[in-house]
Design a protein around this motif. Sequence first.
Motif, PDB file in Angstrom:
ATOM      1  N   GLY A 190      78.621  80.055   8.009  1.00 26.16           N
ATOM      2  CA  GLY A 190      78.894  81.378   7.499  1.00 26.16           C
ATOM      3  C   GLY A 190      78.795  82.473   8.540  1.00 26.16           C
ATOM      4  O   GLY A 190      78.861  83.652   8.224  1.00 26.16           O
ATOM      5  N   LEU A 191      78.646  82.074   9.797  1.00 26.65           N
ATOM      6  CA  LEU A 191      78.550  83.064  10.863  1.00 26.65           C
ATOM      7  C   LEU A 191      79.611  82.739  11.903  1.00 26.65           C
ATOM      8  O   LEU A 191      79.981  81.572  12.068  1.00 26.65           O
ATOM      9  CB  LEU A 191      77.166  82.972  11.516  1.00 26.65           C
ATOM     10  N   ALA A 192      80.069  83.772  12.583  1.00 30.55           N
ATOM     11  CA  ALA A 192      81.062  83.533  13.624  1.00 30.55           C
ATOM     12  C   ALA A 192      80.366  82.982  14.860  1.00 30.55           C
ATOM     13  O   ALA A 192      80.287  83.619  15.889  1.00 30.55           O
ATOM     14  CB  ALA A 192      81.795  84.830  13.943  1.00 30.55           C
ATOM     15  N   LEU A 193      79.835  81.794  14.704  1.00 34.16           N
ATOM     16  CA  LEU A 193      79.036  81.193  15.772  1.00 34.16           C
ATOM     17  C   LEU A 193      79.430  79.733  15.922  1.00 34.16           C
ATOM     18  O   LEU A 193      79.309  78.956  14.974  1.00 34.16           O
ATOM     19  CB  LEU A 193      77.561  81.223  15.360  1.00 34.16           C
ATOM     20  N   ALA A 238      68.977  85.823  10.725  1.00 32.99           N
ATOM     21  CA  ALA A 238      69.369  87.230  10.879  1.00 32.99           C
ATOM     22  C   ALA A 238      69.573  87.585  12.355  1.00 32.99           C
ATOM     23  O   ALA A 238      70.523  88.270  12.715  1.00 32.99           O
ATOM     24  CB  ALA A 238      68.306  88.130  10.261  1.00 32.99           C
ATOM     25  N   HIS A 239      68.687  87.093  13.197  1.00 40.14           N
ATOM     26  CA  HIS A 239      68.823  87.369  14.628  1.00 40.14           C
ATOM     27  C   HIS A 239      70.085  86.740  15.178  1.00 40.14           C
ATOM     28  O   HIS A 239      70.809  87.328  15.963  1.00 40.14           O
ATOM     29  CB  HIS A 239      67.604  86.843  15.385  1.00 40.14           C
ATOM     30  N   LEU A 240      70.306  85.538  14.741  1.00 34.45           N
ATOM     31  CA  LEU A 240      71.503  84.825  15.164  1.00 34.45           C
ATOM     32  C   LEU A 240      72.736  85.624  14.764  1.00 34.45           C
ATOM     33  O   LEU A 240      73.688  85.772  15.529  1.00 34.45           O
ATOM     34  CB  LEU A 240      71.514  83.459  14.486  1.00 34.45           C
ATOM     35  N   ALA A 241      72.691  86.164  13.560  1.00 32.11           N
ATOM     36  CA  ALA A 241      73.816  86.934  13.054  1.00 32.11           C
ATOM     37  C   ALA A 241      74.035  88.175  13.912  1.00 32.11           C
ATOM     38  O   ALA A 241      75.160  88.512  14.276  1.00 32.11           O
ATOM     39  CB  ALA A 241      73.556  87.336  11.611  1.00 32.11           C
ATOM     40  N   ALA A 242      72.938  88.832  14.265  1.00 25.71           N
ATOM     41  CA  ALA A 242      73.035  90.031  15.096  1.00 25.71           C
ATOM     42  C   ALA A 242      73.682  89.694  16.430  1.00 25.71           C
ATOM     43  O   ALA A 242      74.546  90.402  16.928  1.00 25.71           O
ATOM     44  CB  ALA A 242      71.649  90.628  15.315  1.00 25.71           C
TER      45      ALA A 242
END
Lengths: 345, 345
Positions: free
Chosen positions: B162-165, B141-145
């Motif tokens: 699944g994350l823009a990372l 969640a933190h990574l997503a933020a």
Amino acid sequence: MVASKRARRSNAKRITIADVARTAGASVATVSRVLNGVDTVDPVLAERVRLAIGDLGYRPSAAAQGLARGRSGTIGVLVPDLANPYFSDVIKSVSAVARTAGSRVLVMDSDEDPEIERELTEDLLRYADGLLLCSPRMPRAHLAALAGRGTPMLVTNRQVTGLALHSLTVDFFQGVMAVCGHLARLGHRRVVYLAGPEHAWANAERLRALSGAEAFGLQVATVACGFTADDGYAAASAALDSGATAVVAYNDFVALGVLARFHEMGVDVPGDISLTGFDGIDMARFSDPPLTTVAVPRDRLGRAAGEALARIMSGDEEGEPGAIPVELHVRASTGAPRGSGGTPS
Amino acid sequence: MVASKRARRSNAKRITIADVARTAGASVATVSRVLNGVDTVDPVLAERVRLAIGDLGYRPSAAAQGLARGRSGTIGVLVPDLANPYFSDVIKSVSAVARTAGSRVLVMDSDEDPEIERELTEDLLRYADGLLLCSPRMPRAHLAALAGRGTPMLVTNRQVTGLALHSLTVDFFQGVMAVCGHLARLGHRRVVYLAGPEHAWANAERLRALSGAEAFGLQVATVACGFTADDGYAAASAALDSGATAVVAYNDFVALGVLARFHEMGVDVPGDISLTGFDGIDMARFSDPPLTTVAVPRDRLGRAAGEALARIMSGDEEGEPGAIPVELHVRASTGAPRGSGGTPS
DNA sequence: TTGAAAGCGCTAACAA
DNA sequence: TTGTTAGCGCTTTCAA
């Protein structure tokens, strides 16, 4: 697809204090006060500001704060080699101190190159409020030039005299003395020193201590070596050939390299020859046999350095940081020399 | 002795671009041009400016430049433990890349604490133009933020889907597969894995590979352990009790700790039991016996990370960084299991 | 080729 | 208790 001038990087332009002020219905000054914990703000307003900050995900720009405040909140640290646990331990500890003081640490690694060291130091000056130079290899003249720049500065692991430069040192001298005393008590009369970097103060201090030990009747041969395990590995047979009954390595890495080579050669430690390290890195406990070494309290060194630098930065000029004491850790790599009657004290 | 308002720190007030302009008889704009290598400046004037810069010992303020340019020239790097040579090697290499690109590296150490990690990341965002998160332990969640903040960012040693990372990983899976294959070929049928940090992707990948190896008939027991030599030392006898003929340690430190304990217990490696490490730290070559391990090219990882981040920062979104390959180094700590007929391939 | 001046985002007088 | 505003030191239009 033509991005507008200011949306090149991401489509959301940076959130500023003004945005916060607007959405909170307050002035930027008030937001700034809340941000900085000034308590002359109406609690209700303050809460509204905090809410806006949260909603907008606002974070003050370090550059703007730094410019306005006249200091960056950053301290610059220069080390010769970040990969050496000696320095990374110190940095960890300095960072921790800095963090409690609200600042950050900018680390640069000079790769043991005096010239790069100078460049990096120049660069650090542009960023940092204070400088910590760890074991600087640069010539005295450069150090002198830096000292004149007015930036608060602290040098560790190197004694610089005659310059307006604070330094925090480690008592390498006592450390090597303790090693020599220990070996002498075991009955050793001839030791060989595997020397470290020629221009390092740390090496010079060790040599000074070895001279001192000679005054007590210990014969000391010196073999040029280095500071890595590979260096130790390479110098091992030369050390053996010296005829000494004990090897005093510049540091633990060197000692571990020596130990590996001795294993290969079938030389028993400490049966055939004793071996000591220096620094007290973790691995020294896990070798076979575990290494007799001098533990340098790197966390303490780092903490002391951080605190001393903070003091210097705050203009408190009283008292030199001084020297960090070390501690001999006797382990199984040292024993009585062959034919000494075998009575380890 | 009352210092004036602005001379608190040192009696010489900061030298600014205006001072240079004045003594060079030019405008600040021109000085700025010279500073930034804009070539539309008359050579004579430029030289005068350079002279003034040298005479005055002027260095542009990083804060002011950062504010005006809209970027700090700094990239933030977060690691779980700076004292781990794995990370310090990576940082060295990232710093080198950054330096050639004209930027600096701000390093922070989270001490393996996910909460501190979050705080520090927030802080880094205020300073840096881009972020490199090494082996982040923080929840998804933190990574997503963070990913939503718009700051260019790269994660290493952790696959985030699944994350823009963007993420740059190491092929731990293949590494462990190679280890298992090597052991199987030697005749081992039962191995014990000394597991690393539970939430680390690096650990999960190793477990995944071990499951894969089970499909090939290798029996794998798992013992919770950790990532330090002490952890390995403590887990050694449990590993022995598992009845396995080979110990697969989470990393080299753990393996070295196990080795030390085995020495004490009189357990012969590889005679009684084989042992493998992971990462390929220097010390793995100098143990007795030298450690069979999987070398992770940390310099290459660092370089790739630096370059990938640079690409991301420049808005070049094409292509995922990918995975860094690893290499099995077979050394003397692995051999055929007891009673296997003793035919090491 | 040069210079004047408007920001960059924030802090800290100073006024209200 | 709050807001207005003049810097902080540099870059970068825009005019000259």
